[in-house]
Design a protein around this motif. Structure first.
Motif, PDB file in Angstrom:
ATOM      1  N   THR A  16       0.911  -1.255   0.155  1.00 37.54           N
ATOM      2  CA  THR A  16       0.085   0.124  -0.139  1.00 37.54           C
ATOM      3  C   THR A  16       0.745   1.259  -0.070  1.00 37.54           C
ATOM      4  O   THR A  16       0.319   2.483  -0.024  1.00 37.54           O
ATOM      5  N   SER A  17       2.237   1.034   0.211  1.00 36.57           N
ATOM      6  CA  SER A  17       2.947   2.377   0.139  1.00 36.57           C
ATOM      7  C   SER A  17       4.412   1.822  -0.104  1.00 36.57           C
ATOM      8  O   SER A  17       4.799   0.894   0.173  1.00 36.57           O
ATOM      9  N   PHE A  18       5.190   2.925  -0.774  1.00 38.68           N
ATOM     10  CA  PHE A  18       6.676   2.713  -0.817  1.00 38.68           C
ATOM     11  C   PHE A  18       7.239   4.025  -0.355  1.00 38.68           C
ATOM     12  O   PHE A  18       6.900   5.215  -0.826  1.00 38.68           O
ATOM     13  N   GLN A  19       8.208   4.264   0.653  1.00 40.17           N
ATOM     14  CA  GLN A  19       8.896   5.468   1.214  1.00 40.17           C
ATOM     15  C   GLN A  19      10.342   5.209   1.267  1.00 40.17           C
ATOM     16  O   GLN A  19      10.692   4.179   1.924  1.00 40.17           O
ATOM     17  N   TRP A  20      11.150   6.170   0.971  1.00 45.11           N
ATOM     18  CA  TRP A  20      12.717   6.058   1.368  1.00 45.11           C
ATOM     19  C   TRP A  20      12.703   6.566   2.583  1.00 45.11           C
ATOM     20  O   TRP A  20      12.087   7.572   2.975  1.00 45.11           O
ATOM     21  N   SER A  44      15.573  -7.592   1.854  1.00 42.84           N
ATOM     22  CA  SER A  44      14.233  -7.161   2.369  1.00 42.84           C
ATOM     23  C   SER A  44      14.173  -8.060   3.716  1.00 42.84           C
ATOM     24  O   SER A  44      14.307  -9.146   3.508  1.00 42.84           O
ATOM     25  N   VAL A  45      13.440  -7.313   4.658  1.00 38.29           N
ATOM     26  CA  VAL A  45      12.960  -8.116   5.821  1.00 38.29           C
ATOM     27  C   VAL A  45      11.693  -7.482   6.388  1.00 38.29           C
ATOM     28  O   VAL A  45      11.408  -6.181   6.157  1.00 38.29           O
ATOM     29  N   LEU A  46      10.691  -8.340   6.635  1.00 39.72           N
ATOM     30  CA  LEU A  46       9.567  -7.854   7.282  1.00 39.72           C
ATOM     31  C   LEU A  46       9.715  -7.605   8.678  1.00 39.72           C
ATOM     32  O   LEU A  46      10.012  -8.500   9.505  1.00 39.72           O
ATOM     33  N   TRP A  47       9.777  -6.202   9.077  1.00 38.78           N
ATOM     34  CA  TRP A  47      10.459  -5.984  10.097  1.00 38.78           C
ATOM     35  C   TRP A  47       9.760  -5.610  11.391  1.00 38.78           C
ATOM     36  O   TRP A  47       9.758  -6.455  12.561  1.00 38.78           O
ATOM     37  N   VAL A  85      -1.000  -4.380   9.996  1.00 37.71           N
ATOM     38  CA  VAL A  85      -0.068  -3.882   8.829  1.00 37.71           C
ATOM     39  C   VAL A  85       1.423  -4.276   9.196  1.00 37.71           C
ATOM     40  O   VAL A  85       1.884  -3.910  10.058  1.00 37.71           O
ATOM     41  N   VAL A  86       1.962  -4.728   8.199  1.00 36.57           N
ATOM     42  CA  VAL A  86       3.444  -5.341   8.212  1.00 36.57           C
ATOM     43  C   VAL A  86       4.234  -4.306   7.387  1.00 36.57           C
ATOM     44  O   VAL A  86       4.088  -3.728   6.576  1.00 36.57           O
ATOM     45  N   VAL A  87       5.283  -3.869   8.261  1.00 38.22           N
ATOM     46  CA  VAL A  87       6.057  -2.904   7.777  1.00 38.22           C
ATOM     47  C   VAL A  87       7.391  -3.606   7.079  1.00 38.22           C
ATOM     48  O   VAL A  87       8.311  -4.347   7.755  1.00 38.22           O
ATOM     49  N   GLU A  88       7.718  -3.541   5.829  1.00 35.89           N
ATOM     50  CA  GLU A  88       8.688  -4.315   5.154  1.00 35.89           C
ATOM     51  C   GLU A  88       9.952  -3.080   5.120  1.00 35.89           C
ATOM     52  O   GLU A  88       9.603  -2.146   4.683  1.00 35.89           O
ATOM     53  N   LEU A  89      11.212  -3.715   5.477  1.00 36.34           N
ATOM     54  CA  LEU A  89      12.462  -2.842   5.249  1.00 36.34           C
ATOM     55  C   LEU A  89      13.206  -3.332   3.750  1.00 36.34           C
ATOM     56  O   LEU A  89      13.239  -4.494   4.113  1.00 36.34           O
ATOM     57  N   GLY A  90      13.491  -2.427   3.139  1.00 34.59           N
ATOM     58  CA  GLY A  90      14.489  -3.041   2.133  1.00 34.59           C
ATOM     59  C   GLY A  90      15.586  -2.131   1.508  1.00 34.59           C
ATOM     60  O   GLY A  90      15.332  -0.973   1.707  1.00 34.59           O
ATOM     61  N   MET A  91      16.420  -2.590   1.104  1.00 39.30           N
ATOM     62  CA  MET A  91      17.583  -1.942   0.757  1.00 39.30           C
ATOM     63  C   MET A  91      17.370  -2.041  -0.984  1.00 39.30           C
ATOM     64  O   MET A  91      17.667  -3.153  -1.596  1.00 39.30           O
ATOM     65  N   ARG A  92      17.171  -0.766  -1.815  1.00 42.57           N
ATOM     66  CA  ARG A  92      17.161  -0.723  -3.180  1.00 42.57           C
ATOM     67  C   ARG A  92      17.987   0.226  -3.733  1.00 42.57           C
ATOM     68  O   ARG A  92      17.975   1.489  -3.202  1.00 42.57           O
ATOM     69  N   ALA A  93      18.844  -0.270  -4.728  1.00 47.72           N
ATOM     70  CA  ALA A  93      19.928   1.048  -5.453  1.00 47.72           C
ATOM     71  C   ALA A  93      20.567   1.546  -4.167  1.00 47.72           C
ATOM     72  O   ALA A  93      21.122   2.676  -4.037  1.00 47.72           O
ATOM     73  N   ASN A  94      20.883   0.662  -3.052  1.00 46.15           N
ATOM     74  CA  ASN A  94      21.830   0.941  -1.935  1.00 46.15           C
ATOM     75  C   ASN A  94      21.008   2.151  -1.192  1.00 46.15           C
ATOM     76  O   ASN A  94      21.806   3.031  -0.487  1.00 46.15           O
ATOM     77  N   ARG A  99       8.266  -0.222   2.831  1.00 45.16           N
ATOM     78  CA  ARG A  99       6.892  -0.829   2.069  1.00 45.16           C
ATOM     79  C   ARG A  99       5.910  -1.251   3.066  1.00 45.16           C
ATOM     80  O   ARG A  99       6.246  -1.972   4.081  1.00 45.16           O
ATOM     81  N   THR A 100       4.638  -0.654   3.103  1.00 39.66           N
ATOM     82  CA  THR A 100       3.827  -1.256   4.174  1.00 39.66           C
ATOM     83  C   THR A 100       2.781  -2.430   3.283  1.00 39.66           C
ATOM     84  O   THR A 100       2.522  -2.286   2.139  1.00 39.66           O
TER      85      THR A 100
END
Length: 266
Positions: A36-40, A94-97, A103-112, A117-118
């Motif tokens: 439902t979202s993507f945020q840096w 990525s990790v489901l943090w 709502v689960v909050v996913e933390l990921g590393m993309r392009a360093n 993402r929720t």
């Protein structure tokens, strides 16, 4: 019933079981249909949209600071997040943090860069989902090709579904095959257990994405490989605006329409 009809029924039933498994996987409570979202992550501890707590990164570490009133819990243990916690990931990990309610909050590393993402199981994309539309099974889209491995893997820069996320792909060889009387070749990545992954685009305009994905079984000892376009699937970016899915490498666009596998969900 003819032998041909019996064999076609067997192949169709096998494909239908594949489709049932695919639809069940997509319907997972925190799967791709729940994004439902993507945020840096910001460099200074700051709130994020629709989430409690203060989020940030410094160098290669992501941080979350929360109080008991924020009602955030660790995904792995269910323990409340009180104070500051941190995680370090490598690029593409990525990790489901943590969880905020359901709502689960996913933390990921993309392009360093760290992204959040929720994943909300109440997302309409999931709650209204029944099955991905597909083309009818077509035995003419099952062909035997040849895998031509490279002398060494080749790394290539690619685009992704997110304009701010460049990608890289490691290609291990070409899959060469004939389709409707014409010869084609597509570059492939190494998949799990010796399989091959082909990301390709074609002239089909009903797939919900500019490209799709096909996993081929491990090549035989003579490097022959079955190419079954009925098993073509959409990347998550066909279902959500928050995917960072890899685009095809240069040359992996077929000039014909391949009406097999998954169509548009949206």
């Amino acid at each position: 019933m003819s032998t041909h009809s019996t064999e076609l029924d067997r192949l169709t039933q096998r494909w239908e079981r594949f489709r049932q498994g695919r639809n069940a996987a997509l319907a997972a409570p925190h799967g791709w249909l729940t994004l439902t979202s993507f945020q840096w992550l910001p460099p200074v501890p700051s709130p994020l949209q629709h989430l409690p707590g203060l989020w940030s990164f410094e160098g290669t570490t992501a941080f979350l600071t929360a109080s008991a009133e924020d009602h955030l819990t660790l995904m792995e243990s269910g323990e409340a997040v009180v104070g500051t916690i941190s995680v370090q990931l490598s690029d593409e990990e990525s990790v489901l943090w943590v969880k905020s309610g359901s709502v689960v909050v996913e933390l990921g590393m993309r392009a360093n860069r760290y992204m959040i993402r929720t994943r909300d199981p109440q997302s309409p994309t999931l709650t209204e989902f029944t099955a991905v539309p597909v083309f009818d099974y077509d035995p003419a889209l099952v062909v035997t090709g040849k895998f031509e491995p490279y002398s060494a893997p080749r790394t290539a820069a690619i685009k992704t579904a997110h304009p701010e996320v460049p990608g890289m792909v490691v290609l291990v060889g070409d899959v060469v095959f004939d389709l409707a009387g014409n010869a084609y070749r597509l570059a492939a990545e190494q998949g799990p257990l010796g399989s091959l992954i082909v990301t390709f685009a074609d002239a089909t305009d009903t797939t919900g994405s500019h490209w799709r994905k096909l996993e081929l079984t491990k090549p035989r000892p003579d490097n022959s490989v079955v190419v079954d376009f009925n098993r073509t699937i959409n990347y998550p970016s066909a279902f959500t605006d928050y995917g960072t899915c890899p685009a095809p490498s240069e040359g992996n666009t077929l000039p014909v329409s391949v009406e097999g596998g998954e169509c548009n969900l949206r």
